[in-house]
Structures are given as C-alpha cells and as structure tokens.
Scaffold this active site. Structure first.
Site, PDB file in Angstrom:
ATOM      1  N   CYS A 127       0.822  -1.230   0.000  1.00  0.00           N
ATOM      2  CA  CYS A 127       0.000   0.000   0.000  1.00  0.00           C
ATOM      3  C   CYS A 127       0.848   1.269   0.000  1.00  0.00           C
ATOM      4  CB  CYS A 127      -0.937  -0.004   1.189  1.00  0.00           C
ATOM      5  SG  CYS A 127      -1.870  -1.536   1.309  1.00  0.00           S
ATOM      6  N   HIS A 158      -3.122   6.932   1.804  1.00  0.00           N
ATOM      7  CA  HIS A 158      -3.617   5.643   1.319  1.00  0.00           C
ATOM      8  C   HIS A 158      -4.999   5.415   1.933  1.00  0.00           C
ATOM      9  CE1 HIS A 158      -4.335   1.496   0.752  1.00  0.00           C
ATOM     10  NE2 HIS A 158      -3.997   1.139   1.977  1.00  0.00           N
ATOM     11  N   ASN A 190     -10.400  -0.195  -0.337  1.00  0.00           N
ATOM     12  CA  ASN A 190      -8.939  -0.145  -0.224  1.00  0.00           C
ATOM     13  C   ASN A 190      -8.343  -0.820  -1.465  1.00  0.00           C
ATOM     14  OD1 ASN A 190      -6.248  -0.761   0.341  1.00  0.00           O
ATOM     15  ND2 ASN A 190      -6.628  -1.201   2.488  1.00  0.00           N
TER      16      ASN A 190
HETATM   17  O1  UT7 Z   1      -4.145  -1.239   3.412  1.00  0.00           O
HETATM   18  C1  UT7 Z   1      -3.418  -1.317   4.602  1.00  0.00           C
HETATM   19  C2  UT7 Z   1      -3.715  -2.559   5.320  1.00  0.00           C
HETATM   20  N1  UT7 Z   1      -4.989  -2.677   5.934  1.00  0.00           N
HETATM   21  C3  UT7 Z   1      -5.513  -1.790   6.808  1.00  0.00           C
HETATM   22  O2  UT7 Z   1      -5.082  -0.701   6.996  1.00  0.00           O
HETATM   23  C4  UT7 Z   1      -6.701  -2.250   7.625  1.00  0.00           C
HETATM   24  C5  UT7 Z   1      -6.622  -1.735   9.032  1.00  0.00           C
HETATM   25  N2  UT7 Z   1      -7.647  -2.275   9.919  1.00  0.00           N
HETATM   26  C6  UT7 Z   1      -8.963  -1.985   9.788  1.00  0.00           C
HETATM   27  O3  UT7 Z   1      -9.358  -1.266   8.895  1.00  0.00           O
HETATM   28  C7  UT7 Z   1      -9.919  -2.512  10.825  1.00  0.00           C
HETATM   29  O4  UT7 Z   1      -9.174  -3.113  11.870  1.00  0.00           O
HETATM   30  C8  UT7 Z   1     -10.969  -3.513  10.279  1.00  0.00           C
HETATM   31  C9  UT7 Z   1     -11.970  -2.788   9.414  1.00  0.00           C
HETATM   32  C10 UT7 Z   1     -10.291  -4.618   9.487  1.00  0.00           C
HETATM   33  C11 UT7 Z   1     -11.730  -4.136  11.440  1.00  0.00           C
HETATM   34  O5  UT7 Z   1     -12.344  -3.124  12.222  1.00  0.00           O
HETATM   35  P1  UT7 Z   1     -12.170  -3.098  13.813  1.00  0.00           P
HETATM   36  O6  UT7 Z   1     -12.951  -1.975  14.323  1.00  0.00           O
HETATM   37  O7  UT7 Z   1     -10.710  -3.149  14.112  1.00  0.00           O
HETATM   38  O8  UT7 Z   1     -12.893  -4.422  14.225  1.00  0.00           O
HETATM   39  P2  UT7 Z   1     -12.304  -5.671  15.029  1.00  0.00           P
HETATM   40  O9  UT7 Z   1     -11.405  -6.499  14.181  1.00  0.00           O
HETATM   41  O10 UT7 Z   1     -11.780  -5.178  16.344  1.00  0.00           O
HETATM   42  O11 UT7 Z   1     -13.651  -6.504  15.291  1.00  0.00           O
HETATM   43  C12 UT7 Z   1     -14.705  -6.005  16.131  1.00  0.00           C
HETATM   44  C13 UT7 Z   1     -15.860  -6.970  16.074  1.00  0.00           C
HETATM   45  C14 UT7 Z   1     -15.462  -8.407  16.288  1.00  0.00           C
HETATM   46  O12 UT7 Z   1     -16.485  -9.046  17.021  1.00  0.00           O
HETATM   47  P3  UT7 Z   1     -16.348  -9.268  18.603  1.00  0.00           P
HETATM   48  O13 UT7 Z   1     -15.098 -10.078  18.779  1.00  0.00           O
HETATM   49  O14 UT7 Z   1     -16.227  -7.892  19.184  1.00  0.00           O
HETATM   50  O15 UT7 Z   1     -17.601  -9.986  18.945  1.00  0.00           O
HETATM   51  C15 UT7 Z   1     -15.407  -8.997  14.907  1.00  0.00           C
HETATM   52  O16 UT7 Z   1     -15.640 -10.386  14.888  1.00  0.00           O
HETATM   53  O17 UT7 Z   1     -16.474  -6.929  14.771  1.00  0.00           O
HETATM   54  C16 UT7 Z   1     -16.530  -8.259  14.225  1.00  0.00           C
HETATM   55  N3  UT7 Z   1     -16.365  -8.154  12.778  1.00  0.00           N
HETATM   56  C17 UT7 Z   1     -17.409  -7.949  11.946  1.00  0.00           C
HETATM   57  N4  UT7 Z   1     -18.723  -7.806  12.165  1.00  0.00           N
HETATM   58  C18 UT7 Z   1     -19.530  -7.597  11.104  1.00  0.00           C
HETATM   59  C19 UT7 Z   1     -15.230  -8.208  12.043  1.00  0.00           C
HETATM   60  N5  UT7 Z   1     -15.502  -8.040  10.733  1.00  0.00           N
HETATM   61  C20 UT7 Z   1     -16.847  -7.874  10.646  1.00  0.00           C
HETATM   62  C21 UT7 Z   1     -17.718  -7.652   9.572  1.00  0.00           C
HETATM   63  N6  UT7 Z   1     -19.036  -7.501   9.843  1.00  0.00           N
HETATM   64  N7  UT7 Z   1     -17.280  -7.543   8.300  1.00  0.00           N
END
Ligand code: UT7
Length: 309
Positions: free
Chosen positions: A110, A236, A266
């Site tokens: 990225c 990015h 992304n």
């Molecule tokens: O391009 C450069 C590389 N990539 C990035 O920069 C990505 C950086 N990270 C992110 O954008 C975020 O961390 C994500 C969008 C991937 C995830 O968001 P988050 O707010 O960090 O969520 P999380 O991983 O902490 O998950 C929170 C909750 C979890 O449930 P519990 O454990 O709290 O019950 C996940 O299982 O949300 C759940 N979850 C979802 N729920 C509905 C994870 N993905 C989803 C989904 N839909 N798609």
C-alpha cells in the site's frame, strides 16, 4: 519533480455492502461505520495490465507528453498478472512506448505509489526523461471471500501519473519493518496454490495511526514549512477511521484530507493515484499547491512525500 497528469481505470462491476452481506455474515451499517466503505470495484475479466494501460493512456493523452519522452515505467503492485513479464514491460508493449525505457514492477504494497514516485524522481535525474508511475492492483485475486474481516475492505483499480523532472525536489520519509504476522498473502502454499490475504486488522490499524503522523511531521519539518501550509493531505485509503485518527494526531482538520474510500474501498498501491485523479477532475489541485502523500501497509512499509503540484 512534477506530476503532469493523472489517469485512472476501474473495473465495471461494483460490489456493494448489500451484496457482500449475502456472502458473509456482515451488514451495511457495520462496514460503513467501521470503514467508511459503501462499495468497491471488482474485476470480472479485467487484468492489471489492462487497467494499468488504460489509466496510463488517459494520463499520457492529458499530459501532452510524447511517448518518446517516457524513459521510465514503474508499475507499483503486489497483485501482478504474472511475475514475468512484469506489468511495466506489458504496459510498454500495450502503449507502444520506446524500447529504450527502463521498465519494472515495484512491490511495497500500500506504500507502493509513494515509493514509486521517489524511485522515478531519482531515475529521471539519471535518464533525463519523463516517467510513468502506475499503481495497479487486483486485490480480489488474493481476497478470501469467506473472511469477513478482509473481504469487506478491498477493491480493484489502477491510477497512473505522468511525471516530469521539472519543478522542485520532493521531500520524503520512508520506512520498512519486516512483519508477516500482521499482513501477508500472495505466496504459494505447499500444494502450489496461492495463499490468500490474511490480516490482523486491529494491529495494522494501530501501526498506521501510530506511524503515519510522525512520518508526515518529518517531511513537513524537512521541507521547512508547517502543517498549516499544506494544502492537501492524500493518504492511502485504508479505512476512514485511520484517516480520522491521523488527522486527530496531527491536529489538522479532516476536511484537508481527501477521501474516496466510500466508493473504491482499499485498492492498495492504486488508492493514492485514484484519489489524485479525482481531485484533478474536481479541480481541487492548483499549480503550486503543497501536497503530502502518505502510504502505509503490507511489508510493513510506510512512506510520506511532500511535493508541489
Ligand atoms: O491497506 C493497509 C492494510 N490494511 C488496513 O489498513 C486495515 C486496518 N484495519 C482496519 O481497517 C480494521 O481493523 C478492520 C476494518 C479490518 C476491522 O475493524 P475493527 O474496528 O478493528 O474491528 P475488530 O477487528 O476489532 O472486530 C470487532 C468486532 C469483532 O467481534 P467481537 O469479537 O467484538 O464480537 C469482529 O468479529 O467486529 C466483528 N467483525 C465484523 N462484524 C460484522 C469483524 N468483521 C466484521 C464484519 N461484519 N465484516
């Protein structure tokens, strides 16, 4: 170095949050509030070479720079159609660029487009020519569409810049920290199949918000200006909340950060040139504007660049 013109290409097919909600356990509200993404373009037959060539053709036509003046072609990608020939060599062929070009692919995930501009600036000095720097990705190739933590984020596309050696020198800040735990994919598994993209989203999020502000501060300081004197910050497009976090750390109003993640998702190395293309279309970029570009992601890698439009 000066960016003379931009071009872009997006696959026709649009995958929106509604459709994704029928594929994995997710919903529009979660995706929109956690990422800022409503839709992404997904290739159905398009290739990196086709999108990169289309974007490059558009940029060249707009620039008025003759093909014979292009001496460097860099395609920034970690999802090439083939390892060899490189995407850059295929763009040379597709566009009928001179066989004297220096053409190669660059993989900094990225951060690719920012790395690519810096490499092009150095090479243009040596070659006395213009350059084509293209970010082109088909992330859908590596995405596991049963993994809701990644498949909601990524999209496909290409953005291209025609770059001239004229103008002032850019100021840059780069870094790399080898880490396969946070983000990996695209290698081959024991059966010869491609490894899908795997990511520890929370940790990548933390890495971005803690690393990017410092990198931006360093380029601004090195350039002898202040954050207030920067007209546009183009990050990015990884997650709207990352952009928000970076803006908050810097104490800069979010409205000076251009964002288009809502409709492209992304797209890794393509995201910054896709944003620049849109900004140019909307007449937001004016000669002499001071821009800070910042890429970050897989590798891990990061890179910030201050340049004048
Ligand atoms: O391009 C450069 C590389 N990539 C990035 O920069 C990505 C950086 N990270 C992110 O954008 C975020 O961390 C994500 C969008 C991937 C995830 O968001 P988050 O707010 O960090 O969520 P999380 O991983 O902490 O998950 C929170 C909750 C979890 O449930 P519990 O454990 O709290 O019950 C996940 O299982 O949300 C759940 N979850 C979802 N729920 C509905 C994870 N993905 C989803 C989904 N839909 N798609």
């Amino acid at each position: 170095m000066k960016i003379v013109a931009m071009g872009r290409a997006l696959p026709q097919y649009v995958l929106d949050n509604q459709e994704l909600s029928g594929m994995v356990e997710t919903n529009d509200e979660w995706i929109t509030t956690r990422t800022g993404i409503c839709q992404r373009h997904i290739a159905k037959g398009e290739t990196v070479v086709a999108l990169a060539s289309q974007a490059a053709r558009q940029a060249l036509a707009q620039s008025g720079v003759p093909l014979e003046s292009i001496g460097v072609v860099i395609v920034c990608t970690f999802t090439p159609d083939t390892a060899t020939p490189s995407m850059a060599c295929m763009v040379q062929k597709e566009l009928g660029l001179p066989q004297t070009v220096l053409a190669f692919d660059l993989n900094a995930a990225c951060s690719g487009f920012v790395y690519g501009l810096a490499v092009a600036e150095a090479l243009m000095d040596r070659q006395g020519c213009h350059a084509l720097v293209i970010g082109g990705e088909l992330l859908s190739r590596l995405v596991d569409y049963t993994d809701r933590s990644t498949c909601i984020l990524f999209g496909d596309g290409a953005g291209a810049a025609v770059v001239s050696p004229a103008g002032s020198r850019t100021v840059t800040d780069f870094g790399a920290d080898g880490n396969a735990e946070l983000l990996s994919g695209g290698g081959y598994n024991i059966n010869g199949g491609r490894e899908p993209l795997r990511m520890n989203g929370r940790e990548v999020f933390r890495f971005a918000v803690s690393t990017v502000p410092g990198s931006i501060r360093r380029v601004v300081e090195q350039a002898g200006c202040t954050l207030e004197e920067v007209d546009h910050f183009v990050l990015h497009q990884a997650n709207h909340r990352i952009t928000e976090g970076v803006a908050r750390h810097l104490g800069v109003n979010l409205d000076r950060f251009y964002e288009n993640i809502v409709h492209t998702g992304n797209t890794s190395a393509a995201s910054i040139p896709l944003a620049l293309w849109e900004m140019q279309e909307k007449d937001l970029l004016h000669p002499g504007d001071r821009l800070v570009l910042a890429g970050f992601g897989g590798g891990l890698t990061w890179g910030a660049m201050l340049l004048n439009w």
